[in-house]
Design an enzyme around this catalytic site. Structure first.
Site, mmCIF file in Angstrom:
data_model
loop_
_atom_site.group_PDB
_atom_site.id
_atom_site.type_symbol
_atom_site.label_atom_id
_atom_site.label_comp_id
_atom_site.label_asym_id
_atom_site.label_seq_id
_atom_site.Cartn_x
_atom_site.Cartn_y
_atom_site.Cartn_z
ATOM 1 N N GLU A 136 119.813 -23.858 49.773
ATOM 2 C CA GLU A 136 121.034 -22.809 49.483
ATOM 3 C C GLU A 136 121.228 -23.119 48.121
ATOM 4 O OE1 GLU A 136 125.225 -21.628 51.346
ATOM 5 O OE2 GLU A 136 124.669 -23.732 51.222
ATOM 6 N N ASP A 183 122.107 -27.598 52.479
ATOM 7 C CA ASP A 183 123.472 -26.959 52.453
ATOM 8 C C ASP A 183 123.888 -27.167 51.030
ATOM 9 O OD1 ASP A 183 125.576 -25.404 53.262
ATOM 10 O OD2 ASP A 183 126.931 -27.444 52.857
#
Length: 593
Positions: free
Chosen positions: A345, A310
């Site tokens: 990401e 993330d």
């Protein structure tokens, strides 16, 4: 580099404990028998504090206390950053942030656990396959075939009914949204809300007891069960921040032990490149070692295929982003991690935070430009050129050698697929932030606001748009990702930031699902598996592009938006916007049926 002996290690005569607290004046190991606490002074070994407790073994509950200059606060019981098991979940309480208030009764205790290893095997998943993004709790909370006591857990993913659904869709790997112990953001409780996504972790190795009441064994057994069906497991890890938040956030672990783990500006204030109050500092070797230790733990103990990171740009900051950041080389050099699937990401909200295409050549990257260009094409304001580039592997981003794109049209963050074609604006009032949270300018549309004759025509137009988006995804070159429930029309009523909705808004409605759409996706998956050129990551320079009438397109023809045909070897993909259809080697999908 931090000591590899950090954490609690069971030996022949007891358990040794080691924790990093470089600026503390004193550190105590706190052992718990029920609510009774026994403190044992630890010995300093440089930045590490150590002690050994004879007779202590599995299931021993413990924490730490550290004394020193603020933010050290001996009244705060601190969770071991290297803990692999906790006795209960984190629950937010304002007293966790109040200096001088004892928190032993408020925080989970770490639990000493014996080391276990899964059968080491190469990843099942390979680039080009289908990743299925799963919110573990919401995925099975309403599944009628899963026993009630098992719903919302990792073990539920191994239920035969769930595996049957995954195999029907041709899933190559499930990507589990965060499953490690997290704490609710402090503003949620006053609104009666709870974190539904888990992107606010405290300790990176300990599974949240709500997800895994069976502990590490539950994840290991689920991974093994899925692998027998050719389905890998990718864990979504959060190493950009922790749930200790900003200066007025709770003191739970790192803040009270090693605050240098959090990046600070020249004026001493916390850097907030994650938008959550703090950012972990990957310029610090200790932060990178904790990251590597976490990855090793889940590979060795559970056999996972890989990891999705993330806001991964944070991992390569020191403070600015560098494609040569140490963490990349350290992962590549680790014998347990070198062959794992790594997905970034590739953005954060800090300066220069958007780094799509800048990660190492063996990393996959979430491609939000695929999402937006595909959506614009079917909304009617995109172009043939942009769509063709995305379908062919996004060479403008990843170069002309091989694509590393993870293509998706919807994810956990943002509108669901069904809501993308039904809402031009977000509807996030239920989040308690006056509809200010979430993406304000997401590419979406309300197909039916104008020109619709009746409700049936509105529904069919929206269904046609969903089918077109899905068919485009499955016809694209590179790895593809589908978020659980989008294959059968899940809706969040226009909420495009449903992180705080741990309720029926985000729990999948298995009984009310659109089975026709589900079958449509299953057929797309089958067709994709017969088209080997879609799996091949190599950028092909021999592609032939034609107009829909068969005429060959030239370089100046890309501004239109009617559609086109792409041929790569034996693969022919035909996109027809007016018909809302996509064809893959002659098989037509979608359309205004």
């Amino acid at each position: 580099m931090s000591s590899p002996e950090l954490g609690a290690k069971i030996g022949p005569n007891g358990t040794s404990f080691a924790v990093r607290a470089p600026k503390a004046r004193a550190v105590w190991l706190c052992l718990f028998d029920g609510e009774v606490e026994r403190r044992i002074a630890m010995s300093r070994d440089g930045a590490i504090w150590r002690t050994e407790v004879p007779g202590a073994g599995e299931d021993t509950r413990y924490g730490y206390r550290a004394e020193g200059e603020p933010p050290h606060d001996v009244s705060k019981l601190l969770v071991d950053p290297y803990a692999t098991a906790l006795d209960q979940p984190f629950v937010y309480d304002p007293r966790l942030a109040e200096r001088g208030v004892d928190t032993a009764a408020l925080v989970p205790k770490a639990v000493v656990s014996a080391s276990t290893e899964a059968a080491f095997a190469p990843p099942v998943f390979r680039h080009g396959g289908l990743i299925y993004e799963v919110n573990v709790r919401g995925f099975t909370m309403r599944h009628p075939d899963v026993p009630e006591h098992q719903r919302g857990t990792i073990a539920a993913l191994a239920h035969p009914a769930v595996i049957a659904h995954l195999t029907k869709l041709g899933v190559d790997a499930v990507e589990l949204m965060p499953v490690v112990a997290w704490i609710d953001e402090r503003h949620l409780g006053q609104h009666g809300l709870a974190n539904a996504w888990g992107y606010n972790p405290v300790v990176p190795m300990a599974l949240d007891p709500r997800f895994a009441p069976g502990g590490v064994a539950e994840l290991r057994e689920t991974v093994a069960a899925l692998r027998t069906h050719g389905i890998g497991v990718i864990l979504d890890l959060v190493f950009n921040h922790t749930g200790e938040s900003d200066e007025v956030g709770p003191t739970l672990s790192l803040r009270g032990l090693d605050e240098a783990a959090y990046a600070r500006g020249s004026d001493g204030t916390l850097i907030n490149d994650a938008g959550t109050g703090n950012t972990l500092d990957f310029a610090q070797a200790a932060v990178r070692e904790l990251t590597l230790a976490t990855m090793r733990h889940f590979v060795a103990a559970c056999g996972v295929d890989g990891f999705r990171f993330d806001l991964a740009t944070v991992m390569a900051r020191g403070p600015g982003f560098s494609p040569d950041a140490p963490i990349f080389a350290e992962i590549a050099a680790d014998p347990l991690l070198a062959d794992r699937v790594l997905v970034a990401e590739p953005w954060d909200i800090g300066p220069g935070g958007y780094q799509l295409g800048a990660f190492p050549s063996d990393w996959l990257e979430w491609n939000d430009r695929f999402r937006d260009d595909v959506r614009r094409f079917w909304r009617g304001d995109g172009s043939n050129g942009a769509l063709a580039t995305r379908l062919a592997g996004s060479s403008d981003i990843f170069g002309d050698h091989a694509t590393r794109s993870v293509n998706f049209v919807a994810a956990h963050d943002g509108f669901t697929l069904a809501d993308t074609v039904a809402h031009a604006e977000r509807h996030n009032h239920a989040n308690g932030e006056n509809n200010r949270d979430g993406h304000a300018h997401e590419v979406s549309w309300n197909n039916g606001a104008e020109g619709a004759c009746d409700d049936a025509s509105v529904t069919e137009r929206r269904h046609a748009d969903q089918r077109a988006l899905l068919a485009t995804l499955f016809a694209s070159r590179g790895t593809i990702m589908l978020t659980a429930g989008d294959e059968f029309g899940r809706s969040q009523a226009g909420n495009n930031n449903a992180y705080a909705q741990d309720n029926a808004l985000t729990w999948l409605d298995w009984c009310g699902r659109d089975r026709q759409l589900e079958d449509f996706v299953a057929e797309l998956a089958h067709q994709r598996r017969t088209a080997s050129a879609l799996f091949d990551p190599a950028i092909r320079h021999d592609a032939v592009w034609r107009w829909l009438d068969g005429g060959e397109m030239t370089q100046g023809d890309w501004d239109g938006s009617a559609g086109f045909e792409m041929q790569v070897g034996d693969l022919v993909v035909r996109v027809d916007r007016s018909a809302r259809s996509v064809s893959i080697s002659g098989a037509r999908y979608g359309g205004n049926e």
